[in-house]
Design an enzyme around this catalytic site. Sequence first.
Site, mmCIF file in Angstrom:
data_model
loop_
_atom_site.group_PDB
_atom_site.id
_atom_site.type_symbol
_atom_site.label_atom_id
_atom_site.label_comp_id
_atom_site.label_asym_id
_atom_site.label_seq_id
_atom_site.Cartn_x
_atom_site.Cartn_y
_atom_site.Cartn_z
ATOM 1 N N TYR A 148 18.363 34.107 -37.676
ATOM 2 C CA TYR A 148 19.816 34.031 -37.754
ATOM 3 C C TYR A 148 20.267 34.809 -38.972
ATOM 4 O O TYR A 148 19.711 34.647 -40.054
ATOM 5 C CB TYR A 148 20.260 32.570 -37.864
ATOM 6 C CG TYR A 148 21.758 32.387 -38.000
ATOM 7 C CD1 TYR A 148 22.605 32.661 -36.938
ATOM 8 C CD2 TYR A 148 22.312 31.923 -39.192
ATOM 9 C CE1 TYR A 148 23.978 32.486 -37.059
ATOM 10 C CE2 TYR A 148 23.687 31.742 -39.324
ATOM 11 C CZ TYR A 148 24.511 32.026 -38.251
ATOM 12 O OH TYR A 148 25.869 31.849 -38.380
ATOM 13 N N ASP A 243 16.471 39.719 -45.115
ATOM 14 C CA ASP A 243 17.550 38.740 -45.272
ATOM 15 C C ASP A 243 17.000 37.516 -45.993
ATOM 16 O O ASP A 243 16.239 36.730 -45.429
ATOM 17 C CB ASP A 243 18.108 38.370 -43.884
ATOM 18 C CG ASP A 243 19.247 37.367 -43.957
ATOM 19 O OD1 ASP A 243 19.552 36.866 -45.069
ATOM 20 O OD2 ASP A 243 19.842 37.072 -42.892
ATOM 21 N N LYS A 275 23.857 31.391 -50.133
ATOM 22 C CA LYS A 275 23.437 30.005 -50.376
ATOM 23 C C LYS A 275 23.157 29.717 -51.874
ATOM 24 O O LYS A 275 24.109 29.596 -52.618
ATOM 25 C CB LYS A 275 22.273 29.648 -49.457
ATOM 26 C CG LYS A 275 22.729 29.777 -47.979
ATOM 27 C CD LYS A 275 21.852 29.084 -46.949
ATOM 28 C CE LYS A 275 22.551 29.040 -45.602
ATOM 29 N NZ LYS A 275 22.165 30.081 -44.651
HETATM 30 C C1 LIG Z 1 22.982 31.012 -43.719
HETATM 31 C C2 LIG Z 1 22.416 32.324 -43.374
HETATM 32 C C3 LIG Z 1 23.219 33.446 -43.133
HETATM 33 C C4 LIG Z 1 24.720 33.365 -43.029
HETATM 34 O O1 LIG Z 1 25.303 32.976 -44.226
HETATM 35 P P1 LIG Z 1 26.805 32.354 -44.171
HETATM 36 O O2 LIG Z 1 27.146 32.190 -45.610
HETATM 37 O O3 LIG Z 1 26.693 31.076 -43.409
HETATM 38 O O4 LIG Z 1 27.653 33.350 -43.481
HETATM 39 C C5 LIG Z 1 22.612 34.669 -42.941
HETATM 40 N N1 LIG Z 1 21.268 34.786 -42.968
HETATM 41 C C6 LIG Z 1 20.468 33.738 -43.178
HETATM 42 C C7 LIG Z 1 18.991 33.938 -43.215
HETATM 43 C C8 LIG Z 1 21.005 32.468 -43.372
HETATM 44 O O5 LIG Z 1 20.198 31.423 -43.542
#
Ligand SMILES: *Cc1c(COP(=O)(O)O)cnc(C)c1O
Length: 439
Positions: A148, A243, A275
């Site tokens: 994701y 990511d 995060k």
């Molecule tokens: C949470 C997450 C996102 C998206 O971040 P948001 O701040 O919710 O838009 C993208 N990549 C990864 C791996 C994530 O865990």
Amino acid sequence: MTPPPRPTERSEALFARAQAVTPGGVNSPVRAFNAVGGTPRFIRSGRGAWLTDVDGNEYVDLVCSWGALLLGHAHPEVQEAIAAAVARGTSYGTPTEPEVELAEEIVGRTPIERVRFVSSGTEATMSAIRLARGFTGRDVVVKFAGCYHGHVDSLLAAAGSGVATFAIPGTPGVPASSTELTIVLPYNDRAAVDEVFAAHGDRIACVITEAAPGNMGVVPPLPGFNAHLAETCAAHGALFISDEVMTGFRAGKLGQWGLDGAVEGWRPDLMTFGKVMGGGLPAAAFGGRADVMGHLAPEGPVYQAGTLSGNPVATTAGLATLRLATDEVYERISLVAETLGTAAGKALADAGVPHVVQATGTMFSVFFTGETVTDFAAASTQDTAAYAAFFHAMLDRGVHLPPSAYEAWFVSSAHDDAAVEAVLEALPYAAHAAAEVGR
Ligand SMILES: *Cc1c(COP(=O)(O)O)cnc(C)c1O
């Protein structure tokens, strides 16, 4: 032994009001209880490892704002830094000192040379993809099933997190032209990567992957998998985007990269963060090679912008958090994660519930399936009904897990012995509840 029922009237009343004015009553689908049933608890306050809901119930929090709260809720020093920043005003629309300091901190702790701040992880990956396309002059993006990357149009094909929880193959509203340029491969499958590069190598702008997937549960990369992606991209003139929105400053002090790239001697072309680096406020970032980042406006032609990007309050919270994220913090989190992962595994084994506990660094999750999970197909073999029973038995005993079998469990440095003990006490009952509905 069944604990006395906990009051939920106020959460139920708020949920009813929320549903009348907000789709599904929540502002992010992963907060809904659709996959486990029941009413989401409306939280009034958090302190350390604990949440208090509007009915006055207390829970040990094993979500930690989906990983963001490395130091737990309302950490006094982070709160103080935020309060001081707020007192100076909340946004100026000009450059500020905290942005520079946070950028220096992140560049100092990661292999990236330049960084640009945004407000969410979604914006970070969306911008990184645009930059990769602008830099390479190519259009095709390769991603992995179960990873994701936020709700970016082109990345919502076979995604993890809420998309996995609700078994949504893609999503309406995304034009075919967006996902046509996205190639989805099984995670951890080197041969699939080699094949796709052999066929389309000169059209691929980038490969994007979670540094270690945490959005289908925790699925560590097989040894050398990320290195193979980095090498393959380099050989074909594509960019490797790692990511680390979830793993960054969370899986370890240097994120997942600290566990593989730093040891094996390679680095991604671009990385994304979010995060933890926002310290509980909306801040995220993307960054990487200086020559690639130099293509961004105003230095280069690839446009990217944000009214609240690098917001002084958010960057102050992030900076305070990262400065407090010492080796001792990661040692504590590691110990707690290990203790809880082992105990969950033992409780489920004792109750005869098929399961696998998987971890990367300080991040772990429990899969309700008997086989090791190396990709999304394996993650999808989980017994989600067993998880729902497990989840509710934990909730009834004051432990708040993610309301989905496809998510990592998160702990913080504020998870002290009392919090750990509360989880350990609840686990055998929850495992028993899972056994009763298990297939
Ligand atoms: C949470 C997450 C996102 C998206 O971040 P948001 O701040 O919710 O838009 C993208 N990549 C990864 C791996 C994530 O865990």
